[in-house]
Scaffold this motif. Structure first.
Motif: not given
Length: 114
Positions: A84-89
């Motif tokens: 799952a992802g990638p997610v970035t902040v």
């Protein structure tokens, strides 16, 4: 038309290692749990996370989320075979909170990477 089909079929496949490389930066932390691991990367004030299944195969529920203090979490949640992802902040110099899950098992942090 046939050539285009061959190019698609002969193209590279994305593996877990290649997917993580889209995060860039340096690996900051690995959070291990029974059914997988969540890997965090830092790069110029950004934090990126990917959750990997210990064993790839059948689709199952997976998720990853990263939340910079003072902001909402960025989440990728669904039924995946590998990750799952990638997610970035953008965290700047703020702490982040991270969650990852594969199936019924999960990992969760408090505020880290401050």
């Amino acid at each position: 038309m046939v050539v285009a089909g061959l190019l698609v079929l002969g193209g590279p496949t994305v593996t877990g290692v290649q997917a993580a490389s889209v995060c860039g930066g340096h690996q900051a932390r690995t959070l291990r749990f029974e059914t997988g691991r969540t890997v965090l990367y830092k790069n110029n004030g950004y934090v990126c996370a990917v959750t990997y299944a210990k064993r790839s195969g059948a689709r199952r529920a997976m998720s990853v989320s990263v939340q910079a203090r003072g902001n909402r979490a960025v989440v990728d949640k669904g039924r995946y075979t590998r990750h799952a992802g990638p997610v970035t902040v953008h965290a700047g110099h703020r702490c982040v909170r991270v969650k990852g899950s594969v199936g019924a098992k999960s990992v969760r942090t408090g505020w880290i990477l401050c």
